[in-house]
Motif scaffolding. Structure first.
Motif, PDB file in Angstrom:
ATOM      1  N   PRO A 191       3.999  11.695   3.500  1.00 20.36           N
ATOM      2  CA  PRO A 191       2.707  11.123   3.885  1.00 20.36           C
ATOM      3  C   PRO A 191       2.760  10.591   5.313  1.00 20.36           C
ATOM      4  O   PRO A 191       3.769  10.021   5.736  1.00 20.36           O
ATOM      5  CB  PRO A 191       2.524   9.985   2.884  1.00 20.36           C
ATOM      6  CG  PRO A 191       3.918   9.529   2.589  1.00 20.36           C
ATOM      7  CD  PRO A 191       4.794  10.751   2.697  1.00 20.36           C
ATOM      8  N   ARG A 209      -9.464  13.773   0.381  1.00 23.67           N
ATOM      9  CA  ARG A 209      -9.212  14.399  -0.923  1.00 23.67           C
ATOM     10  C   ARG A 209      -8.893  15.881  -0.753  1.00 23.67           C
ATOM     11  O   ARG A 209      -7.984  16.414  -1.399  1.00 23.67           O
ATOM     12  CB  ARG A 209     -10.424  14.220  -1.836  1.00 23.67           C
ATOM     13  CG  ARG A 209     -10.636  12.787  -2.297  1.00 23.67           C
ATOM     14  CD  ARG A 209     -11.804  12.683  -3.243  1.00 23.67           C
ATOM     15  NE  ARG A 209     -11.570  13.414  -4.483  1.00 23.67           N
ATOM     16  CZ  ARG A 209     -12.468  13.546  -5.451  1.00 23.67           C
ATOM     17  NH1 ARG A 209     -13.669  13.004  -5.320  1.00 23.67           N
ATOM     18  NH2 ARG A 209     -12.189  14.200  -6.549  1.00 23.67           N
ATOM     19  N   ILE A 246      -5.294  16.241   1.152  1.00 26.48           N
ATOM     20  CA  ILE A 246      -4.135  15.836   0.351  1.00 26.48           C
ATOM     21  C   ILE A 246      -3.957  16.748  -0.854  1.00 26.48           C
ATOM     22  O   ILE A 246      -2.831  17.135  -1.193  1.00 26.48           O
ATOM     23  CB  ILE A 246      -4.277  14.358  -0.056  1.00 26.48           C
ATOM     24  CG1 ILE A 246      -4.146  13.477   1.191  1.00 26.48           C
ATOM     25  CG2 ILE A 246      -3.237  13.979  -1.112  1.00 26.48           C
ATOM     26  CD1 ILE A 246      -4.437  12.021   0.949  1.00 26.48           C
ATOM     27  N   ALA A 247      -5.049  17.120  -1.512  1.00 28.01           N
ATOM     28  CA  ALA A 247      -4.938  18.040  -2.652  1.00 28.01           C
ATOM     29  C   ALA A 247      -4.360  19.383  -2.212  1.00 28.01           C
ATOM     30  O   ALA A 247      -3.523  19.979  -2.915  1.00 28.01           O
ATOM     31  CB  ALA A 247      -6.305  18.238  -3.301  1.00 28.01           C
ATOM     32  N   ASP A 285       3.058  14.080  -6.394  1.00 31.14           N
ATOM     33  CA  ASP A 285       2.061  13.305  -7.137  1.00 31.14           C
ATOM     34  C   ASP A 285       1.975  11.856  -6.678  1.00 31.14           C
ATOM     35  O   ASP A 285       1.100  11.110  -7.127  1.00 31.14           O
ATOM     36  CB  ASP A 285       2.323  13.372  -8.644  1.00 31.14           C
ATOM     37  CG  ASP A 285       3.681  12.799  -9.042  1.00 31.14           C
ATOM     38  OD1 ASP A 285       4.435  12.345  -8.150  1.00 31.14           O
ATOM     39  OD2 ASP A 285       3.996  12.807 -10.244  1.00 31.14           O
ATOM     40  N   GLN A 286       2.862  11.460  -5.752  1.00 31.53           N
ATOM     41  CA  GLN A 286       2.811  10.104  -5.203  1.00 31.53           C
ATOM     42  C   GLN A 286       2.109  10.066  -3.842  1.00 31.53           C
ATOM     43  O   GLN A 286       1.961   8.989  -3.258  1.00 31.53           O
ATOM     44  CB  GLN A 286       4.226   9.539  -5.057  1.00 31.53           C
ATOM     45  CG  GLN A 286       4.960   9.352  -6.374  1.00 31.53           C
ATOM     46  CD  GLN A 286       4.230   8.381  -7.298  1.00 31.53           C
ATOM     47  OE1 GLN A 286       3.896   7.274  -6.895  1.00 31.53           O
ATOM     48  NE2 GLN A 286       3.986   8.812  -8.531  1.00 31.53           N
ATOM     49  N   ILE A 287       1.691  11.212  -3.331  1.00 32.61           N
ATOM     50  CA  ILE A 287       0.960  11.267  -2.066  1.00 32.61           C
ATOM     51  C   ILE A 287      -0.504  10.999  -2.367  1.00 32.61           C
ATOM     52  O   ILE A 287      -1.187  11.810  -2.994  1.00 32.61           O
ATOM     53  CB  ILE A 287       1.120  12.641  -1.379  1.00 32.61           C
ATOM     54  CG1 ILE A 287       2.598  13.003  -1.212  1.00 32.61           C
ATOM     55  CG2 ILE A 287       0.379  12.647  -0.043  1.00 32.61           C
ATOM     56  CD1 ILE A 287       3.333  12.164  -0.199  1.00 32.61           C
ATOM     57  N   ARG A 288      -0.990   9.864  -1.944  1.00 32.77           N
ATOM     58  CA  ARG A 288      -2.357   9.469  -2.257  1.00 32.77           C
ATOM     59  C   ARG A 288      -3.087   9.000  -0.997  1.00 32.77           C
ATOM     60  O   ARG A 288      -2.461   8.517  -0.055  1.00 32.77           O
ATOM     61  CB  ARG A 288      -2.369   8.333  -3.284  1.00 32.77           C
ATOM     62  CG  ARG A 288      -1.736   8.712  -4.630  1.00 32.77           C
ATOM     63  CD  ARG A 288      -1.947   7.618  -5.649  1.00 32.77           C
ATOM     64  NE  ARG A 288      -1.413   7.984  -6.945  1.00 32.77           N
ATOM     65  CZ  ARG A 288      -0.215   7.655  -7.390  1.00 32.77           C
ATOM     66  NH1 ARG A 288       0.584   6.938  -6.617  1.00 32.77           N
ATOM     67  NH2 ARG A 288       0.194   8.027  -8.590  1.00 32.77           N
ATOM     68  N   PRO A 289      -4.417   9.136  -0.985  1.00 29.78           N
ATOM     69  CA  PRO A 289      -5.191   8.676   0.169  1.00 29.78           C
ATOM     70  C   PRO A 289      -5.087   7.166   0.366  1.00 29.78           C
ATOM     71  O   PRO A 289      -4.966   6.414  -0.607  1.00 29.78           O
ATOM     72  CB  PRO A 289      -6.638   9.079  -0.168  1.00 29.78           C
ATOM     73  CG  PRO A 289      -6.512  10.098  -1.261  1.00 29.78           C
ATOM     74  CD  PRO A 289      -5.274   9.752  -2.008  1.00 29.78           C
ATOM     75  N   TYR A 306      -7.186   4.371   1.010  1.00 25.35           N
ATOM     76  CA  TYR A 306      -8.572   3.918   1.026  1.00 25.35           C
ATOM     77  C   TYR A 306      -8.582   2.416   1.270  1.00 25.35           C
ATOM     78  O   TYR A 306      -7.981   1.650   0.512  1.00 25.35           O
ATOM     79  CB  TYR A 306      -9.257   4.209  -0.306  1.00 25.35           C
ATOM     80  CG  TYR A 306      -9.419   5.669  -0.630  1.00 25.35           C
ATOM     81  CD1 TYR A 306      -9.817   6.578   0.344  1.00 25.35           C
ATOM     82  CD2 TYR A 306      -9.185   6.162  -1.913  1.00 25.35           C
ATOM     83  CE1 TYR A 306      -9.974   7.922   0.056  1.00 25.35           C
ATOM     84  CE2 TYR A 306      -9.343   7.497  -2.216  1.00 25.35           C
ATOM     85  CZ  TYR A 306      -9.739   8.368  -1.233  1.00 25.35           C
ATOM     86  OH  TYR A 306      -9.893   9.701  -1.526  1.00 25.35           O
ATOM     87  N   ARG A 362      -0.559  18.838  -1.389  1.00 29.56           N
ATOM     88  CA  ARG A 362       0.211  18.641  -2.620  1.00 29.56           C
ATOM     89  C   ARG A 362       0.375  19.953  -3.375  1.00 29.56           C
ATOM     90  O   ARG A 362       1.464  20.276  -3.872  1.00 29.56           O
ATOM     91  CB  ARG A 362      -0.464  17.595  -3.499  1.00 29.56           C
ATOM     92  CG  ARG A 362      -0.305  16.174  -2.999  1.00 29.56           C
ATOM     93  CD  ARG A 362      -1.160  15.191  -3.778  1.00 29.56           C
ATOM     94  NE  ARG A 362      -0.921  15.257  -5.213  1.00 29.56           N
ATOM     95  CZ  ARG A 362      -1.411  14.390  -6.088  1.00 29.56           C
ATOM     96  NH1 ARG A 362      -2.184  13.388  -5.663  1.00 29.56           N
ATOM     97  NH2 ARG A 362      -1.167  14.507  -7.363  1.00 29.56           N
ATOM     98  N   ILE A 389      -2.852  10.783   5.437  1.00 33.58           N
ATOM     99  CA  ILE A 389      -3.381  10.120   4.238  1.00 33.58           C
ATOM    100  C   ILE A 389      -4.487   9.123   4.557  1.00 33.58           C
ATOM    101  O   ILE A 389      -4.939   8.390   3.689  1.00 33.58           O
ATOM    102  CB  ILE A 389      -2.259   9.412   3.453  1.00 33.58           C
ATOM    103  CG1 ILE A 389      -1.575   8.336   4.305  1.00 33.58           C
ATOM    104  CG2 ILE A 389      -1.249  10.428   2.935  1.00 33.58           C
ATOM    105  CD1 ILE A 389      -0.635   7.430   3.507  1.00 33.58           C
TER     106      ILE A 389
END
Length: 237
Positions: free
Chosen positions: A96, A77, A80-81, A212-216, A218, A84, A68
């Protein structure tokens, strides 16, 4: 037996692999193209399919571990996309993985008493680095942060243990880090590049999360946002 599919696109490399109880079944790292541009969008899915096939098919995969960041905005992006989407479509648990933690595990050789602290350093461009300080057990003494190399060097001077630095940021700013007491591995050392086995290893021990909770991760706005702010929020200025 736990079979983990791991992938990371935080750097210019596309990193994909699969392990079974920590043993590598297949591991791949795809370099940027001849023009120097990352090839995540072209090579990621084919490399995933090759790795899954080597493991015995999708029914053999117990979890997906995805890096991540911090790192490339566009690369993260894409990775991760992809992870997911696969986790949701195949109903496979996903976890993650901090890219710096995985890089730090490779620097430390998996950890162990008496080894130096691992200092993964990624070149963040703009005269800055992404860095963290990783303990023997892969926990974060310093969580990921972004800073100029001089600020990182100042923090290093207060350490109570030696540290070994790796990553493209460590190579770029080796003089500053070594002046602050860090050891920077030689340029040819493989610890400077993230490996899928380390993504899988960290992911095997990590807690699952809803896709949907796996986010980059940044640590600063992307360049495009800065350009829009500079130009008054109007694309094209």
């Amino acid at each position: 037996m736990v079979v983990v599919l791991g992938l990371d696109t935080a750097s210019a490399d596309a990193v994909v692999g699969v392990t079974a109880d920590g043993e590598v079944i297949r591991e791949a790292r795809v370099d940027p193209g001849p023009d120097g541009r990352p090839r995540h969008s072209q090579v990621l899915l084919p490399e995933i399919e090759r790795s899954v096939e080597a493991a015995g098919g999708w029914e053999a995969i117990d979890r997906i571990a995805v890096g991540i960041g911090p790192g490339s905005f566009t690369g993260l992006r894409i990775g991760i996309a992809t992870a997911r989407g696969l986790a949701q479509a195949r109903e496979i648990p996903i976890v993650p993985v901090g890219s710096l933690v995985a890089l730090g595990r490779g620097i430390s050789g998996g950890g162990g008493d008496g080894k130096p602290l691992a200092l993964p350093v990624i070149d963040a461009r703009r005269g800055e680095v992404f860095a963290a300080l990783i303990e023997d057990d892969c926990t974060e003494r310093w969580p990921p942060f972004v800073a100029p190399p001089g600020e990182l060097a100042d923090r290093l001077r207060g350490l109570d243990r030696p540290c070994l630095a790796g990553g493209d940021g460590a190579l770029r700013f080796a003089a500053e880090l070594e002046a602050a007491g860090a050891t920077v591995a030689p340029p040819e050392d493989p610890i400077h590049r993230l490996a899928a086995i380390d993504v899988c290893a960290v992911g095997e021990a990590a807690s699952e999360a809803p896709p949907d909770q796996i986010r980059p991760l940044y640590l600063r706005p992307p360049d495009a946002k800065k350009w829009l702010e500079r130009d008054g929020g109007v694309p094209g200025g």
